[in-house]
Scaffold this motif. Structure first.
Motif, short mmCIF file in Angstrom:
data_model
loop_
_atom_site.label_atom_id
_atom_site.label_comp_id
_atom_site.label_asym_id
_atom_site.label_seq_id
_atom_site.Cartn_x
_atom_site.Cartn_y
_atom_site.Cartn_z
N GLY A 181 5.84 8.52 4.00
CA GLY A 181 5.75 8.77 5.43
C GLY A 181 6.73 9.84 5.89
N CYS A 182 7.97 9.78 5.40
CA CYS A 182 8.98 10.80 5.75
C CYS A 182 8.54 12.18 5.27
CB CYS A 182 10.33 10.45 5.15
SG CYS A 182 11.20 9.14 6.01
N MET A 183 8.00 12.23 4.07
CA MET A 183 7.54 13.52 3.55
C MET A 183 6.38 14.05 4.39
SD MET A 183 8.09 13.11 -0.60
CE MET A 183 6.40 12.80 -0.87
N GLY A 220 -2.62 18.33 16.67
CA GLY A 220 -1.41 18.62 15.90
C GLY A 220 -0.36 17.53 15.96
N PHE A 221 -0.38 16.73 17.04
CA PHE A 221 0.64 15.70 17.22
C PHE A 221 0.14 14.29 16.92
CE2 PHE A 221 2.71 19.26 19.00
CZ PHE A 221 4.07 18.99 18.94
N VAL A 222 -1.14 14.14 16.61
CA VAL A 222 -1.69 12.83 16.24
C VAL A 222 -0.96 12.25 15.02
CG1 VAL A 222 -3.75 11.61 15.39
CG2 VAL A 222 -3.92 13.16 17.35
N PRO A 223 -0.74 13.04 13.96
CA PRO A 223 -0.05 12.46 12.79
C PRO A 223 1.34 11.90 13.12
CG PRO A 223 -1.05 14.55 12.20
CD PRO A 223 -1.18 14.42 13.69
N LEU A 224 2.07 12.56 14.01
CA LEU A 224 3.39 12.04 14.38
C LEU A 224 3.28 10.70 15.10
CD1 LEU A 224 5.34 15.21 15.59
CD2 LEU A 224 5.63 13.94 13.46
N GLY A 225 2.26 10.56 15.95
CA GLY A 225 2.06 9.30 16.66
C GLY A 225 1.75 8.15 15.72
N PHE A 226 1.16 8.46 14.59
CA PHE A 226 0.85 7.45 13.59
C PHE A 226 2.04 7.22 12.66
CE2 PHE A 226 -0.71 6.21 9.41
CZ PHE A 226 -1.50 5.11 9.73
N LEU A 227 2.67 8.30 12.22
CA LEU A 227 3.71 8.20 11.19
C LEU A 227 5.06 7.70 11.72
CD1 LEU A 227 2.88 11.47 9.24
CD2 LEU A 227 2.57 9.12 8.42
N LEU A 228 5.45 8.12 12.91
CA LEU A 228 6.77 7.70 13.42
C LEU A 228 6.92 6.18 13.51
CD1 LEU A 228 7.53 10.42 16.12
CD2 LEU A 228 8.70 10.08 13.95
N PRO A 229 5.96 5.45 14.11
CA PRO A 229 6.14 4.00 14.11
C PRO A 229 5.98 3.38 12.73
CG PRO A 229 4.05 4.58 15.13
CD PRO A 229 4.80 5.87 14.89
N LEU A 230 5.18 3.99 11.88
CA LEU A 230 5.00 3.47 10.53
C LEU A 230 6.29 3.55 9.74
CD1 LEU A 230 2.90 2.44 8.40
CD2 LEU A 230 2.68 4.82 7.70
N VAL A 231 7.00 4.67 9.90
CA VAL A 231 8.20 4.91 9.10
C VAL A 231 9.47 4.41 9.79
CG1 VAL A 231 9.62 6.72 8.06
CG2 VAL A 231 7.14 6.88 7.96
N LEU A 264 -2.51 9.09 20.96
CA LEU A 264 -3.71 8.77 20.15
C LEU A 264 -3.32 8.33 18.75
CD1 LEU A 264 -6.17 11.61 21.20
CD2 LEU A 264 -6.32 9.17 21.76
N GLY A 265 -2.35 9.03 18.15
CA GLY A 265 -1.87 8.63 16.82
C GLY A 265 -1.28 7.24 16.83
N TYR A 266 -0.57 6.90 17.90
CA TYR A 266 0.01 5.56 18.02
C TYR A 266 -1.10 4.51 18.13
CZ TYR A 266 2.98 1.73 19.51
OH TYR A 266 3.63 0.53 19.59
N ILE A 267 -2.16 4.84 18.85
CA ILE A 267 -3.29 3.91 18.96
C ILE A 267 -3.91 3.69 17.58
CG2 ILE A 267 -5.64 3.65 19.88
CD1 ILE A 267 -4.53 5.05 22.46
N MET A 319 -4.19 -0.28 12.61
CA MET A 319 -3.95 -0.46 11.19
C MET A 319 -3.28 -1.79 10.81
SD MET A 319 -1.37 1.53 8.68
CE MET A 319 -0.07 0.56 9.35
N PRO A 320 -2.44 -2.42 11.62
CA PRO A 320 -1.64 -3.56 11.15
C PRO A 320 -2.34 -4.71 10.46
CG PRO A 320 -0.77 -2.80 13.21
CD PRO A 320 -2.04 -2.03 12.96
N PRO A 321 -3.55 -5.14 10.84
CA PRO A 321 -4.11 -6.27 10.07
C PRO A 321 -4.21 -5.97 8.58
CG PRO A 321 -5.34 -5.95 12.09
CD PRO A 321 -4.37 -4.79 11.97
#
Length: 167
Positions: A11-13, A86-97, A144-147, A152-154
């Motif tokens: 995720g960091c990478m 361009g910012f969707v991946p950050l919305g997904f990855l930041l809370p994941l990591v 949107l990335g956060y949504i 994903m959590p289940p």
């Protein structure tokens, strides 16, 4: 436990790759112009902002201008859609990591600050235009990335339980 660590490292990478791609497309759109400006930065006074040529502080002004322009639809999509996508991946990855579930304000706030940093660099270096509409679109992309992250959590919880049962 090892799977969790691997997810964080990957995720960091991916965050770094996303930031590098954003930097290329936001700050270094036109490589020849960029190199010229950076080499001669002391010769160029900061852009004049008195007439709003290098910045937009009116919310939805740029979006309206682009959407209703005579530009082709691909340009419109690349400009408006690109700022979101361009910012969707950050919305997904930041809370994941880093932030984990339930950190909407922290995630969206961090994305807003990253976007604000890009816009500020554009404003003060002359490598682009400071635009509040870009801040809005980038932040919407992060949301949107956060949504997507929340959807994903289940699957993620089942995976973590399986790893703990094995270990």
């Amino acid at each position: 436990m090892k799977a969790n660590k691997a997810i964080r490292v990957v995720g960091c990478m991916l965050i770094l790759v996303n930031l590098a791609i954003l930097t290329k497309y936001i700050l270094f759109k036109r490589p020849a112009d960029t190199i010229h400006v950076l080499k001669n930065v002391e010769k160029y006074p900061r852009p004049s902002f008195k007439h709003g040529q290098r910045e937009n502080w009116v919310l939805f002004a740029s979006i309206h201008k682009i959407y209703y322009s005579r530009m082709d639809d691909m340009y419109k999509f690349m400009n408006i859609g690109g700022n979101i996508l361009g910012f969707v991946p950050l919305g997904f990855l930041l809370p994941l990591v880093f932030f984990r579930r339930g950190r909407l304000v922290l995630t969206v706030g961090t994305i807003f600050l990253i976007s604000f940093l890009f816009e500020s660099v554009q404003r003060y270096t002359g490598l682009g235009v400071f635009d509040v509409d870009d801040l809005l679109l980038n932040t919407v992309g992060g949301l949107l990335g956060y949504i997507f992250y929340l959807l994903m959590p289940p699957f993620q919880r089942r995976k973590e339980n399986a790893v703990m049962a094995i270990g």
